[in-house]
Design a protein around this motif. Structure first.
Motif, short mmCIF file in Angstrom:
data_model
loop_
_atom_site.label_atom_id
_atom_site.label_comp_id
_atom_site.label_asym_id
_atom_site.label_seq_id
_atom_site.Cartn_x
_atom_site.Cartn_y
_atom_site.Cartn_z
N ALA A 20 0.86 -1.31 -0.03
CA ALA A 20 0.02 -0.08 0.08
C ALA A 20 0.63 1.12 0.04
O ALA A 20 0.33 2.49 -0.14
CB ALA A 20 -0.91 0.01 1.14
N GLY A 21 2.23 1.05 0.28
CA GLY A 21 3.20 2.16 0.23
C GLY A 21 3.49 2.86 1.48
O GLY A 21 3.88 3.97 1.40
N PHE A 45 1.43 11.06 2.44
CA PHE A 45 0.83 11.20 1.02
C PHE A 45 1.45 12.48 0.37
O PHE A 45 2.07 13.39 1.00
CB PHE A 45 -0.73 11.33 1.22
CG PHE A 45 -1.41 9.95 1.72
CD1 PHE A 45 -1.44 8.85 0.88
CD2 PHE A 45 -1.60 9.68 3.23
CE1 PHE A 45 -1.73 7.66 1.37
CE2 PHE A 45 -2.12 8.72 3.63
CZ PHE A 45 -2.44 7.76 2.89
N ALA A 46 0.97 12.56 -0.87
CA ALA A 46 1.53 13.66 -1.69
C ALA A 46 1.13 15.29 -1.18
O ALA A 46 1.80 16.09 -1.35
CB ALA A 46 1.19 13.42 -3.20
N ASP A 47 0.00 15.09 -0.69
CA ASP A 47 -0.48 16.32 -0.15
C ASP A 47 0.19 16.86 1.44
O ASP A 47 -0.04 17.84 1.99
CB ASP A 47 -1.98 16.27 0.20
CG ASP A 47 -2.50 15.31 1.01
OD1 ASP A 47 -1.70 14.59 1.48
OD2 ASP A 47 -3.74 15.31 1.14
#
Length: 232
Positions: A20-21, A45-47
């Protein structure tokens, strides 16, 4: 000592988190007497959002009812249970806690798999957890997470170093421990059986290499004799 089933759950949770990263590690001691998380995962996460997930592994009903502290300190928290156990205790699980049920892969399916299968089984979401804010100090939580990761790195480096650093008596004791969980129905999964098979295989390979080297030397000598000894 962890049972074979507990190790299977642990391995499956770890591989599921990695897929799932997330970054995951087992047995993370929490600050402020918050107990020990069986598996804790961290994901950014990216944000910039950070997400912590806690997994408590239980394999028997008595284990589920243990007095040990449940360290559900993550944003999302789960029980990881064999499917049969989940069906027994599902009415006792708090509304905010999720459940992942574990089922082992069928050996026949594993035998025909076209890609490497890293986990011994798979997890099914039986109940979704509710989001909650992490109340622990973020820096302290991260410190405990990193210390646990460092511990696992040390373990891995010791394995890479090999067993030469351990005295024979200690190795003997470790083998005896593993013998307690010897799986008579699946001997290929047993450390000792694998060790003996690999040792025999290595010995045969080494002997074959010696035989090949000797045959090569004999061939060279025969060639020299036949050619009058002019060649080296």
């Amino acid at each position: 000592m962890k049972t074979k089933l507990t190790l299977e759950l642990e391995k499956t949770v770890y591989e599921t988190c990695i897929e799932a990263g997330a970054v995951a590690v087992e047995e993370v001691t929490m600050p402020d007497d918050q107990g020990i998380v069986d598996t804790l995962s961290y994901q950014r996460f990216a944000d910039g959002t950070i997400e912590w997930r806690c997994y408590e592994l239980k394999v028997t009903k008595s284990d589920f009812h243990s007095k040990a502290k449940l360290s559900f300190i993550g944003n999302y928290n789960y029980f990881v249970l064999p499917l049969a156990l989940y069906q027994e205790v599902k009415d006792e699980i708090p509304a905010e806690i999720g459940v992942l049920s574990y089922q082992a892969y069928d050996p026949d399916q594993l035998a025909t798999a076209t890609e490497p299968v890293l986990a011994p089984g798979y997890l099914t979401v039986e109940k979704k957890p509710r989001y909650q804010e992490v109340t622990l100090d973020p820096d302290e939580l991260m410190s405990h997470f990193l210390y646990s990761l460092a511990r696992e790195v040390r373990k891995a480096k010791r394995v890479e170093t090999g067993i030469s650093q351990y005295p024979t008596e200690r190795l003997y004791r470790e083998l005896k421990k593993r013998h307690q969980h010897y799986d008579i129905y699946d001997p290929e999964n047993n450390f000792y059986a694998r060790f003996i098979d690999e040792t025999r295989s290595s010995a045969v390979t080494a002997l074959q290499e010696e035989v090949d080297a000797l045959n090569l030397e004999i061939a060279k000598l025969q060639h020299q004799l036949l050619s009058g000894g002019d060649h080296t």
